[in-house]
Design a protein around this motif. Structure first.
Motif, short mmCIF file in Angstrom:
data_model
loop_
_atom_site.label_atom_id
_atom_site.label_comp_id
_atom_site.label_asym_id
_atom_site.label_seq_id
_atom_site.Cartn_x
_atom_site.Cartn_y
_atom_site.Cartn_z
N VAL A 26 -86.06 -145.61 -37.86
CA VAL A 26 -85.01 -146.62 -37.76
C VAL A 26 -84.05 -146.29 -36.62
O VAL A 26 -83.68 -147.17 -35.84
N SER A 31 -83.80 -151.00 -35.82
CA SER A 31 -84.07 -151.63 -37.13
C SER A 31 -85.57 -151.58 -37.37
O SER A 31 -86.36 -151.50 -36.44
N LYS A 32 -85.94 -151.61 -38.63
CA LYS A 32 -87.36 -151.50 -38.97
C LYS A 32 -87.57 -152.10 -40.35
O LYS A 32 -86.71 -152.01 -41.21
N ILE A 33 -88.73 -152.72 -40.54
CA ILE A 33 -89.10 -153.25 -41.84
C ILE A 33 -90.25 -152.39 -42.39
O ILE A 33 -91.24 -152.16 -41.70
N TYR A 35 -92.86 -151.74 -45.79
CA TYR A 35 -93.44 -152.34 -46.99
C TYR A 35 -93.94 -151.19 -47.86
O TYR A 35 -94.73 -150.37 -47.42
N VAL A 59 -79.16 -152.05 -45.52
CA VAL A 59 -80.48 -152.14 -46.14
C VAL A 59 -80.60 -153.44 -46.91
O VAL A 59 -79.73 -153.79 -47.70
N TYR A 60 -81.70 -154.17 -46.66
CA TYR A 60 -82.05 -155.38 -47.42
C TYR A 60 -83.34 -155.08 -48.17
O TYR A 60 -84.34 -154.71 -47.57
N GLU A 76 -90.35 -154.99 -49.96
CA GLU A 76 -90.00 -155.08 -48.56
C GLU A 76 -88.59 -154.51 -48.38
O GLU A 76 -87.68 -154.89 -49.10
N VAL A 77 -88.44 -153.60 -47.43
CA VAL A 77 -87.15 -152.99 -47.17
C VAL A 77 -86.88 -153.10 -45.68
O VAL A 77 -87.62 -152.55 -44.86
N HIS A 78 -85.82 -153.83 -45.31
CA HIS A 78 -85.41 -153.99 -43.92
C HIS A 78 -84.19 -153.12 -43.71
O HIS A 78 -83.17 -153.30 -44.38
#
Length: 81
Positions: A26, A31-33, A35, A59-60, A76-78
């Motif tokens: 990150v 930023s990074k997504i 799974y 964090v989303y 899913e974590v963004h």
């Protein structure tokens, strides 16, 4: 903390990643997504979110369903620095 990444095929074994590797990726990209596999406990993922947020990351987190079966989901974590 070791977490399992989402499988690329149904019969494949999930690969693992640790929290330090997640933070490194990150910080490198901004930023990074990610799974994550359903085999991860919800509690472990929430601990990861709490640790990242305490270190200044945004964090989303959400559960993504990809089929009709109750077990057809991934996390899913963004993450944004």
């Amino acid at each position: 903390m070791e977490l399992k990444l989402a499988r690329e095929t149904l019969k494949a074994k999930p690969k693992t990643i640790d929290l330090e590797k997640i933070k490194t990726e990150v910080e490198k990209e901004g930023s990074k997504i990610f799974y994550f596999d359903r085999e991860n406990s919800h509690k472990d993922l929430m601990d990861m979110v709490d640790k990242l947020e305490s270190e200044g990351f945004s964090v989303y987190f959400r559960e993504v369903k990809y089929g009709l079966d109750e077990n057809d989901y991934i996390y899913e974590v963004h993450i944004i620095k």
